[in-house]
Design an enzyme around this catalytic site. Structure first.
Site, PDB file in Angstrom:
ATOM      1  N   CYS B  78       0.851  -1.200   0.000  1.00 26.70           N
ATOM      2  CA  CYS B  78       0.000   0.000   0.000  1.00 26.70           C
ATOM      3  C   CYS B  78       0.879   1.238   0.000  1.00 26.70           C
ATOM      4  O   CYS B  78       0.630   2.218  -0.705  1.00 26.70           O
ATOM      5  CB  CYS B  78      -0.889   0.020   1.230  1.00 26.70           C
ATOM      6  SG  CYS B  78      -1.859  -1.458   1.478  1.00 26.70           S
ATOM      7  N   CYS B 115      -8.730  -2.051  -4.287  1.00 32.00           N
ATOM      8  CA  CYS B 115      -7.353  -1.621  -4.533  1.00 32.00           C
ATOM      9  C   CYS B 115      -6.440  -2.844  -4.531  1.00 32.00           C
ATOM     10  O   CYS B 115      -5.507  -2.940  -5.309  1.00 32.00           O
ATOM     11  CB  CYS B 115      -6.933  -0.625  -3.452  1.00 32.00           C
ATOM     12  SG  CYS B 115      -5.618   0.489  -3.966  1.00 32.00           S
ATOM     13  N   CYS B 178     -35.544  -1.182  11.411  1.00 35.40           N
ATOM     14  CA  CYS B 178     -34.432  -0.538  12.134  1.00 35.40           C
ATOM     15  C   CYS B 178     -34.958   0.706  12.847  1.00 35.40           C
ATOM     16  O   CYS B 178     -34.597   0.998  13.986  1.00 35.40           O
ATOM     17  CB  CYS B 178     -33.323  -0.124  11.176  1.00 35.40           C
ATOM     18  SG  CYS B 178     -32.828  -1.367   9.982  1.00 35.40           S
ATOM     19  N   CYS B 181     -36.687   0.736  16.487  1.00 35.69           N
ATOM     20  CA  CYS B 181     -35.817   0.784  17.662  1.00 35.69           C
ATOM     21  C   CYS B 181     -34.977   2.057  17.672  1.00 35.69           C
ATOM     22  O   CYS B 181     -34.951   2.791  18.653  1.00 35.69           O
ATOM     23  CB  CYS B 181     -34.877  -0.423  17.694  1.00 35.69           C
ATOM     24  SG  CYS B 181     -35.678  -1.935  18.241  1.00 35.69           S
ATOM     25  N   HIS B 182     -34.239   2.299  16.579  1.00 33.13           N
ATOM     26  CA  HIS B 182     -33.163   3.286  16.630  1.00 33.13           C
ATOM     27  C   HIS B 182     -33.620   4.723  16.355  1.00 33.13           C
ATOM     28  O   HIS B 182     -32.870   5.658  16.606  1.00 33.13           O
ATOM     29  CB  HIS B 182     -32.038   2.880  15.685  1.00 33.13           C
ATOM     30  CG  HIS B 182     -31.424   1.557  16.050  1.00 33.13           C
ATOM     31  ND1 HIS B 182     -30.631   1.396  17.155  1.00 33.13           N
ATOM     32  CD2 HIS B 182     -31.534   0.332  15.488  1.00 33.13           C
ATOM     33  CE1 HIS B 182     -30.250   0.124  17.233  1.00 33.13           C
ATOM     34  NE2 HIS B 182     -30.785  -0.542  16.244  1.00 33.13           N
ATOM     35  N   ARG B 219     -22.123  -5.687  12.340  1.00 34.67           N
ATOM     36  CA  ARG B 219     -23.057  -5.121  13.298  1.00 34.67           C
ATOM     37  C   ARG B 219     -24.487  -5.168  12.748  1.00 34.67           C
ATOM     38  O   ARG B 219     -25.450  -5.442  13.469  1.00 34.67           O
ATOM     39  CB  ARG B 219     -22.647  -3.691  13.649  1.00 34.67           C
ATOM     40  CG  ARG B 219     -23.456  -3.081  14.786  1.00 34.67           C
ATOM     41  CD  ARG B 219     -23.209  -3.850  16.074  1.00 34.67           C
ATOM     42  NE  ARG B 219     -24.167  -3.492  17.115  1.00 34.67           N
ATOM     43  CZ  ARG B 219     -25.374  -4.013  17.214  1.00 34.67           C
ATOM     44  NH1 ARG B 219     -25.796  -4.915  16.348  1.00 34.67           N
ATOM     45  NH2 ARG B 219     -26.168  -3.643  18.203  1.00 34.67           N
ATOM     46  N   CYS B 223     -27.912  -7.158  14.116  1.00 32.23           N
ATOM     47  CA  CYS B 223     -29.243  -6.606  14.345  1.00 32.23           C
ATOM     48  C   CYS B 223     -30.293  -7.390  13.575  1.00 32.23           C
ATOM     49  O   CYS B 223     -31.383  -7.643  14.074  1.00 32.23           O
ATOM     50  CB  CYS B 223     -29.286  -5.137  13.924  1.00 32.23           C
ATOM     51  SG  CYS B 223     -29.430  -3.990  15.310  1.00 32.23           S
TER      52      CYS B 223
END
Lengths: 106, 262
Positions: B78, B115, B178, B181-182, B219, B223
């Protein structure tokens, strides 16, 4: 692949108490969990962590499978003389990692 | 001498006003949004802020090693093309984006992998592999403290709109979206846990429950499983769409990568 983060003061007053904190990358596989194929994943933990100050042992810890991955250990020592703190982790599958930090005592 | 003191004075004023502006951005009257950090206990906040206690920094360190390691048929690392990782400052704050020559957005992990396969001519890294997470953490860490600034690319709009639709759509056996709840119940308790507002401010995060670093994708899968819906496949475009929507929703909030979450 040794991957360690150590937090210790660079300088300390003679006779003062210093905190040394060490974090290491390790899976701490318990040996009780089945893998995706249903077989038990063999145990792979750090068994022992020791710290020395100029070669004299100041801290010794035995680790167990109940300790989470990437163990973080913090302990205290009395700064009596300038020198090197040696940290050593040993464990299953021939795991050995050593790290040194210098502390100047005034 | 006077000029020097004046310079130092200016620097102090600048730092003070900067700190003030930061404080206002975080706690200010108009912006009521809360990063997950603010909902954590003090011990975890300290853990995140201390670079020698934050386990995510182990992966940043690992990413630093990988950054300089040659890989693939090109024999390049890199660093050979990008130089110092400082060139990556602010990059994580604007992803997902549409790469040159493509017509669909990719997230930061996707961009790094692109890349890798196109320029390094190396094998693709699997989702949630240690290498990909470490490189992502290394790049994202450069944007710590940067406000989230999604690019003004009109081509992103339809993807973002689809992301919002997914966010609003009920799914799974529990028939929850989603947003229920959020958006509607954020800040209240789900069992003993505070429901966060779900701003992607710290990704990749070191989640204590996982005992490792994980991406926003992981994540989101978490959920989805929680509402008993079937998570999308790892390479599904839905994750990027949701990411786009969430980053736009968190526009202006500060990046904290690598975050620590319970």
């Amino acid at each position: 692949m040794a991957n360690v983060l150590v937090n210790a003061p660079k300088t300390a007053k003679r006779g003062s108490i210093v905190e040394i904190k060490a974090l290491i990358l390790h899976p701490m596989e318990t040996g009780f969990r089945p893998g995706p194929n249903g077989r038990i994943i063999p145990r792979n933990i750090i068994e022992r962590f020791t710290a020395t100050w100029n070669g004299t042992e100041i801290f010794d810890m035995e680790m167990s499978p109940a300790i989470a991955a990437n163990p973080f250990v913090s302990f205290f020592a009395v700064a009596s003389e300038s020198g090197t703190v040696g940290l050593r982790w040993t464990g299953d599958e021939g795991f050995v990692v050593e790290e040194r930090v210098a502390i100047a005592v005034e | 001498m006077i000029a020097r003191h004046f310079g130092i004075g200016l620097a102090i004023v600048f730092i003070a006003s900067y700190a003030l502006a930061q404080g206002m951005a975080d706690k200010g009257g108009t912006d009521k949004r809360r990063s997950g950090t603010q909902d954590m206990g003090g011990v975890l906040q300290k853990m995140q802020d201390d670079d020698t206690a934050n386990p995510g920094m182990l992966f940043v360190q690992l990413g630093g090693e990988l950054w300089g390691k040659a890989s693939g048929a090109s024999g390049k690392s890199c660093a050979d093309c990008h130089g110092s990782v400082a060139s990556m400052k602010g990059v994580a704050a604007r992803y997902p984006a549409i790469p040159k020559g493509a017509d669909a957005p990719v997230d930061l992990e996707g961009r790094i992998d692109l890349c890798r396969t196109a320029n390094q001519r190396a094998g693709s890294l699997t989702s949630e592999s240690r290498e990909l997470l470490a490189l992502t953490a290394y790049v994202a860490h450069q944007s710590r403290g940067f406000p989230i600034t999604p690019p003004d690319d009109p081509r992103l709009a339809p993807f973002r709109a689809r992301g919002e639709k997914l966010w609003q759509a009920r799914q799974g056996q529990l028939n929850l979206s989603c947003a229920i709840c959020h958006d509607d119940n954020a800040g209240k308790k789900l069992a003993g846990v505070t429901i966060p507002e779900a701003h992607p401010t710290g990704y990749p995060i070191y989640r204590l429950e996982w005992q490792t670093l994980g991406s926003l994708k992981r994540r989101l899968r978490n959920c989805l499983a929680g509402i008993r819906a079937e998570p999308y496949a790892y390479d599904a475009p839905e994750y990027v769409m949701l990411d786009l929507f969430l980053m736009d929703r968190a526009r202006g909030m500060m990046l904290e990568s690598p975050g620590v979450r319970p």
